[in-house]
Design a protein around this motif. Sequence first.
Motif, short mmCIF file in Angstrom:
data_model
loop_
_atom_site.label_atom_id
_atom_site.label_comp_id
_atom_site.label_asym_id
_atom_site.label_seq_id
_atom_site.Cartn_x
_atom_site.Cartn_y
_atom_site.Cartn_z
N GLN A 103 44.75 -8.58 -62.17
CA GLN A 103 44.32 -7.22 -62.02
C GLN A 103 45.30 -6.28 -62.28
OE1 GLN A 103 41.30 -4.97 -63.28
NE2 GLN A 103 40.61 -6.99 -62.76
N GLU A 105 46.51 -3.03 -62.18
CA GLU A 105 46.55 -2.29 -61.70
C GLU A 105 47.04 -2.57 -59.44
OE1 GLU A 105 44.27 -0.33 -64.78
OE2 GLU A 105 44.09 -2.39 -62.83
N ALA A 108 50.70 -3.85 -59.70
CA ALA A 108 51.64 -2.72 -59.96
C ALA A 108 52.15 -2.24 -58.30
CB ALA A 108 50.81 -2.00 -61.00
N LYS A 109 50.77 -1.86 -57.79
CA LYS A 109 50.52 -1.31 -55.94
C LYS A 109 51.24 -2.54 -55.69
CE LYS A 109 49.24 1.04 -53.24
NZ LYS A 109 50.43 2.71 -53.42
N GLU A 160 37.62 -2.70 -57.97
CA GLU A 160 38.39 -0.93 -57.74
C GLU A 160 38.96 -0.51 -56.37
OE1 GLU A 160 37.04 -2.33 -61.80
OE2 GLU A 160 36.06 -2.47 -59.33
N LEU A 163 41.98 -2.10 -53.84
CA LEU A 163 42.60 -1.15 -54.47
C LEU A 163 42.57 0.28 -53.65
CD1 LEU A 163 45.73 -1.41 -56.51
CD2 LEU A 163 44.10 0.00 -57.99
N ASN A 167 45.50 1.15 -51.13
CA ASN A 167 46.60 3.09 -51.46
C ASN A 167 46.22 3.94 -50.19
OD1 ASN A 167 47.38 2.90 -54.01
ND2 ASN A 167 45.44 3.07 -55.07
#
Length: 542
Positions: A103, A105, A108-109, A160, A163, A167
Motif C-alpha cells: 500500500q 500510504e 509512505a507512513k 486502512e 494505517l 498513525n
Amino acid sequence: MAASEATGRAFPYRRSPMRADSRFPAMLVLLTGLTLAACQADTEAPAAQSTADADQYLAIDWYDGTVEEAFAEAERSARPMFLYWGAIWCPPCNLMKSTLFQQPEFIAKTRDFVAVYLDGDTQRAQVWGEKHDAVGYPTLIVFDSAGRQMTRLPSTLTPESFLAALNDASSGLAPVTELAQVALSGERALTAAEYRRLAYHSWYEDRRTLAPEQYLALFDRLAGQTPEDDPELSRRVQALRLSEALGASEPKVDSDHYAGLMNVLGAEEHDLDILMMFSDKLSAAFATLATEPAQQEELRGALAGAIESVLANPTGSKSAPIFSLGLLLELERIDNAEAPPSPELLARVVAAAEQADSDAGTQQERQSLIFYSYSLLRDAGELERARALLEKELDISEEPYYFMSPLASLSFEAGDVDGGLRWMGRYYREARGPATRFQHGANYVRALTEWTPEDTGAIIAASEEVLAEMRGQPDALANRNLRSFGWLVDALQAWRNEHHAGLSLAALDSGIAAICAEHAGDDSVGACTAMQQRLADSTPGM
C-alpha cells in the motif's frame, strides 16, 4: 555492518538458482498453522526471494544495520521504531507482504519510523525476539525513540485500519501497559486516541501485559466506555470482550453478552478481522449465549448474514473468501462437529480454493493463499483435492518445505506411514535457516516417536542430527529455539516412558551437555540443564 546479525535489511537470504484426528497429525496441522502462531534458511546456501518480490520490498526503507543500531538511530533521530518480526515461509507474514506492504500510504507512513525487518532465522534474531516477547510470526511492535515498547499491532487488520492504528501508535501516547492500568483503575477517562490504542492493540498475542484475569476485566471496562461517535470501534471492543469471555474454560456470560454479540453482528458492513475473533468459539456462543431455540435461530441467521456480507464485499482481499467460508463451515457444524458440509457449501469451498489458486500471482500470495486453501479443503473433507493442491505447489513455491508437513499428515491419515515419514524427513532436511530447521527437526523426531515407536535407531539418529545443528548457534536456547528444544525432549521422554522404559539415552546426553556448556553464561542455561536431567531421570540407574 553484518546484516546477518538480526537486522533490518529486508532480504537476509538469497535463494540459490536451482526452492486428523490422530494425536500427531492434529499437532502437525496446529503447528503448521500457528507457526503461522502457527512459526531457516540453510546457513551454507543463502536463500532468496524473486527479483520482482525484492523490488516490492525495496519501496519500504528498511533500516540497513543491526537491531542495536536501529534503536540507536531511533534515539538519534527522535523517531519511533516499527519492528516487523517474521519468517520467509510463514503464511500470514506473506499475506501481509502481498497486501499491507504494497500500500503506498503504508509505505509512505513507514518513513516516519525507523523501520526494521527482522527475520527469525537471522543470527541472534531469536535473542531479540525473546527480549521483546515476540514468538509467533508475524509480530509487529512499535517502540518510541527511547526504546520503550508502545504497542503491538494485529497483522489481521485491513490496510486502512492498520494505517489508522499506526498513525495512533506514533502519536506520543503512553505505552499500552500504562494505559491498560489507567483503564482498569478507572482513575480517569481515556481520551479517544488512548481508547483506540487499547482497542487496536494485538491482545491475542500479548498475554503478558496483564494478569490472566485482567484481560476480561479490561475489555469489560472498555465496553462500558465505547465512544458513541465511532460504532466500528465500539463493535471491535465488544468483539474483544465476547471473544475473551467465550474462550474461558468456564465461560461466564449473560444476556448482556448476547445483546453485545447481536450488536456486533447487526452492522451494515462487517470487518473480517472482527468476525474471525469468534473462530473456534461459535460452539461456545451457542452453548452459553443462545440457549433457547428462538435465540439459536436468531444467532444462526445473524452470523450467516454477517459472513455472507463479507463474501459479497471482500474489500479486495483474496483471502477473505477462504476465511469466510471456513466460518460458514464451522456454523454449519454447530450441532455436529463431524458432519460433512452441505453440497452447496462444499461447492463454494472447492470453487474458492480453485479461485485462490488461479488468482495468486506472486510468491507471497501463493505462500499464504495456497496454505489457507489447503486448510479449508481439509476441513471440508476434500483430502485428495487438498493433497493435489499442496503437491502442485512444491514445484512453484520458493519455500516448498513448509507444505511437506501437511502432506505428511495427509499421508499418515490415509494409512501410509512410510510416506508420511518421507515427507517429514524432507520437511526437516530441506528447510532453511537455523530456527526453522530446529523446529522442523523437533517435529520430525516427534513424528518418528509417535508413528514408528519401535524404530529406536532412527529416532536416536534423528535426535542426534537435530542436536548437532544446535551446537554453535548463538541463540540456540532463545525463544522459539528453546521451545523447539522442549518439544524434542517432551517427545523423547514420552516415547521412552511409553514404549522403552529403562532405555539409555546416553548417546544424546553428550550432545545436550555440549549445548548447555556453550551457553553457560546465558539466563536460559538452567532450562537446558533441566531438560538434560529430565531425560536422565527417567532412565533407571543413570
